[in-house]
Scaffold this motif. Structure first.
Motif, PDB file in Angstrom:
ATOM      1  N   ASN A   8       2.715   9.454   0.668  1.00  0.00           N
ATOM      2  CA  ASN A   8       1.779   8.508   0.057  1.00  0.00           C
ATOM      3  C   ASN A   8       1.772   8.614  -1.459  1.00  0.00           C
ATOM      4  O   ASN A   8       1.675   7.606  -2.166  1.00  0.00           O
ATOM      5  N   SER A  11       4.915   6.929  -2.746  1.00  0.00           N
ATOM      6  CA  SER A  11       4.762   5.477  -2.612  1.00  0.00           C
ATOM      7  C   SER A  11       3.851   4.934  -3.707  1.00  0.00           C
ATOM      8  O   SER A  11       4.135   3.902  -4.331  1.00  0.00           O
ATOM      9  N   ASN A  12       2.753   5.627  -3.937  1.00  0.00           N
ATOM     10  CA  ASN A  12       1.813   5.196  -4.969  1.00  0.00           C
ATOM     11  C   ASN A  12       2.440   5.241  -6.355  1.00  0.00           C
ATOM     12  O   ASN A  12       2.209   4.359  -7.189  1.00  0.00           O
ATOM     13  N   ASN A 144      -7.109  -4.327  -2.351  1.00  0.00           N
ATOM     14  CA  ASN A 144      -6.052  -3.340  -2.543  1.00  0.00           C
ATOM     15  C   ASN A 144      -6.505  -1.940  -2.147  1.00  0.00           C
ATOM     16  O   ASN A 144      -5.696  -1.094  -1.767  1.00  0.00           O
ATOM     17  N   SER A 145      -7.808  -1.684  -2.221  1.00  0.00           N
ATOM     18  CA  SER A 145      -8.319  -0.344  -1.908  1.00  0.00           C
ATOM     19  C   SER A 145      -8.341  -0.053  -0.410  1.00  0.00           C
ATOM     20  O   SER A 145      -8.378   1.107   0.000  1.00  0.00           O
ATOM     21  N   GLN A 148      -5.272   1.750   0.912  1.00  0.00           N
ATOM     22  CA  GLN A 148      -5.284   3.096   0.344  1.00  0.00           C
ATOM     23  C   GLN A 148      -6.263   3.993   1.091  1.00  0.00           C
ATOM     24  O   GLN A 148      -5.979   5.166   1.340  1.00  0.00           O
ATOM     25  N   TYR A 153      -0.537   3.856   1.448  1.00  0.00           N
ATOM     26  CA  TYR A 153      -0.143   3.522   0.084  1.00  0.00           C
ATOM     27  C   TYR A 153       1.206   2.817   0.050  1.00  0.00           C
ATOM     28  O   TYR A 153       1.542   2.166  -0.938  1.00  0.00           O
ATOM     29  N   SER A 156       0.175  -0.952  -0.054  1.00  0.00           N
ATOM     30  CA  SER A 156      -0.367  -1.391  -1.343  1.00  0.00           C
ATOM     31  C   SER A 156       0.677  -1.297  -2.450  1.00  0.00           C
ATOM     32  O   SER A 156       0.721  -2.139  -3.348  1.00  0.00           O
ATOM     33  N   SER A 157       1.562  -0.305  -2.368  1.00  0.00           N
ATOM     34  CA  SER A 157       2.569  -0.119  -3.411  1.00  0.00           C
ATOM     35  C   SER A 157       3.653  -1.182  -3.347  1.00  0.00           C
ATOM     36  O   SER A 157       4.138  -1.643  -4.388  1.00  0.00           O
ATOM     37  N   GLU A 160       2.188  -4.192  -4.866  1.00  0.00           N
ATOM     38  CA  GLU A 160       2.054  -3.989  -6.313  1.00  0.00           C
ATOM     39  C   GLU A 160       3.399  -4.095  -7.017  1.00  0.00           C
ATOM     40  O   GLU A 160       3.498  -4.660  -8.112  1.00  0.00           O
ATOM     41  N   ARG A 276      -0.909   8.152 -10.351  1.00  0.00           N
ATOM     42  CA  ARG A 276      -0.562   7.579  -9.060  1.00  0.00           C
ATOM     43  C   ARG A 276      -0.166   8.656  -8.056  1.00  0.00           C
ATOM     44  O   ARG A 276      -0.321   8.471  -6.858  1.00  0.00           O
ATOM     45  N   VAL A 280      -3.929   9.697  -4.354  1.00  0.00           N
ATOM     46  CA  VAL A 280      -4.043   9.814  -2.893  1.00  0.00           C
ATOM     47  C   VAL A 280      -5.017  10.919  -2.491  1.00  0.00           C
ATOM     48  O   VAL A 280      -5.432  10.983  -1.326  1.00  0.00           O
TER      49      VAL A 280
END
Length: 505
Positions: A8, A11-12, A144-145, A148, A153, A156-157, A160, A276, A280
């Motif tokens: 995660n 990914s973030n 987006n949260s 997460q 993630y 979301s990533s 993004e 980032r 997490v």
């Protein structure tokens, strides 16, 4: 409970790294097409819109905590209540902020800030369009949260990365077709709308049983109670993040604001990437605390600090030592002359700020947002004062030094206060296990890189060789003395596994 922290975190990071590279690569083109003054107006518009985000009461933070907690306990009903309560709050906040921005656009541009008369009409129209973007941005932030909070993630990533690379490229395309500032903001508004639709589609996939459920009193109380203190942190952070630009816009003008924005944005983008990796830990700490696995959380926390501090310190060396050269070759000589000190000082300030990232995330995940909220408020108040005095006395360089002073004093106070109290690790363990191993070797490499940069100033080739040599030394030191033996063995085993697969193929 399987949290996949490393996966995660990576990914973030990728969700910010790829867009950051694209965004930074397109900045010179955007500045060239808009011009220094218009780019300053663009910075001012985004700062005003960003500053209006202080009305966000940060229900996002409470939602991440409680969705992660309810998901760990498999409580679908509470997840439903939390999601739809959060959506309602952010729709209302977005609408209120958008109306205020639209109504006040003329006052901001013509009365409050130093905008050239020739650009006033376009700036007012652009800010009014950005009001719609504010409404969509509030919804996007909350949506987006949710992935997460579910420790997805990767979802979301990916979204993004798609929009974080597409929007800067579309911006350049719009400008090269002969359009201007208004059309640049229009592209961003449309992208936010599409982003919200895609996020909602993914949320329905991740939570197939999600159904509208009226939030009960317990959920409202818990979310608003947690978010009340988290709001202090959010309010302070957002105020502080954009206030320097508003101060410079009022006292110095939009051209000076353009020089400051380019240098400070680079420092924030590059040094902010490691956040980032850390981010997490908020839902992870919430889930582990809910399950009572505090010793597991402590081990993860100390290891993560060890790696993140080393990464940030290494990046700081490369940015600060070569600040003039970076701006010279990336932007133009005038930006290098005006922004060298700003870039180096802001990079150092960002590094110091990064020392609070993991402690504040774990502190909040453990359910103590009061600590991070009060310290963030104190930091913002003190920071705004010293930044204002710095700009009034020394211009845009003074803003950077004001940031550094505030970062140093308040970071030390926060780190000392929370360890052993709200964070399940003592300060001595953190210093010995994370700070000393990473910073000791990095300091030696920094000195060598600085001396090399002073002695060998032969142009791009010398610069490239020095950067490669410095990076190699940092990588070697980190591999030998920072990465723990078990992790080093695991990483090497994976490298060999990849090589063996390729050889077989």
């Amino acid at each position: 409970m399987k949290l996949n922290i490393a996966r995660n975190a990576l990914s973030n990071l990728c969700g910010a790294l790829v867009p950051a590279i694209v965004a930074l690569g397109t900045v010179p083109l955007v500045v060239r097409e808009l011009g220094d003054a218009s780019y300053g107006v663009y910075s001012l518009v985004t700062a005003i819109v960003g500053y209006f985000a202080v009305i966000d009461i940060n229900v996002t933070a409470g939602s991440i905590k409680y969705i992660a907690q309810f998901n760990a306990r498999r409580d679908q009903a509470r997840i439903d209540e939390t999601v739809f309560f959060g959506l309602s709050v952010y729709a209302l906040l977005g609408l209120l902020g958008a109306l205020a921005l639209f109504a006040g656009a003329g006052f901001f541009v013509t009365r409050l800030f130093e905008v050239p008369a020739a650009l006033e009409a376009e700036a007012v129209a652009t800010l009014r369009l950005a009001a719609l973007g504010f409404f969509l941005g509030q919804l996007q932030s909350y949506l987006n949260s949710i992935p997460q909070a579910l420790m997805r993630y990767d979802v979301s990533s990916r979204i993004e990365m798609l929009f974080g690379t597409g929007v800067p490229l579309l911006t350049v395309g719009v400008l090269m077709l002969g359009y201007g500032l208004f059309e640049v903001i229009l592209v961003r508004v449309l992208a936010s709308a599409v982003n919200c639709l895609i996020l909602w589609r993914w949320i329905r996939r991740l939570l197939p049983q999600l159904a509208w459920r009226r939030p009960g009193a317990a959920v409202r109380r818990d979310l608003l109670g947690f978010s009340g203190y988290a709001f202090l942190s959010h309010f302070a952070t957002m105020s502080y993040a954009y206030a320097d630009k508003l101060i410079i816009g009022a006292l110095v003008g939009v051209t000076g604001l353009a020089y400051f924005t380019v240098a400070s944005t680079l420092a924030n983008r590059v040094l902010g990437l490691s956040y980032r990796l850390s981010g997490v830990f908020f839902p992870a700490a919430s889930a582990l605390a809910a399950l009572g696995e505090l010793e597991h959380l402590k081990r993860l926390y100390l290891k993560a600090n060890r790696y993140v501090v080393f990464i940030n310190a290494s990046v700081l060396v490369l940015v600060a030592v070569f600040s003039y050269e970076i701006l010279y070759y990336w932007m133009a000589p005038r930006f290098a002359r005006a922004g060298q000190v700003i870039l180096a000082v802001m990079a150092l300030s960002q590094f110091i700020d990064s020392l609070t990232s993991l402690p504040s995330l774990v502190n909040d995940g453990m359910g103590h947002p009061r600590w991070s909220g009060m310290f963030a408020l104190a930091r913002a108040a003190f920071g705004l004062l010293v930044v204002y005095l710095g700009v009034a006395g020394w211009g845009i360089d003074g803003a950077a030094w004001g940031h550094l002073l505030a970062s140093g004093l308040l970071t030390c106070a926060f780190v000392v206060a929370v360890h052993g109290r709200t964070v399940p690790a003592r300060l001595g363990e953190l210093v010995r296990g994370a700070y000393v191993p990473g910073m000791a070797g990095v300091a030696v490499v920094a000195l060598a890189a600085h001396l090399g940069n002073r002695l060998f100033d032969g142009g791009p080739l010398d610069l490239a060789l020095l950067v490669l040599l410095s990076s190699g030394l940092l990588l070697a030191y980190g591999s030998l003395f920072v990465i723990e033996k078990g992790d080093r063995g695991l990483a090497w085993a994976r490298v060999k596994g990849l090589l063996s697969v390729r050889k077989t193929v």
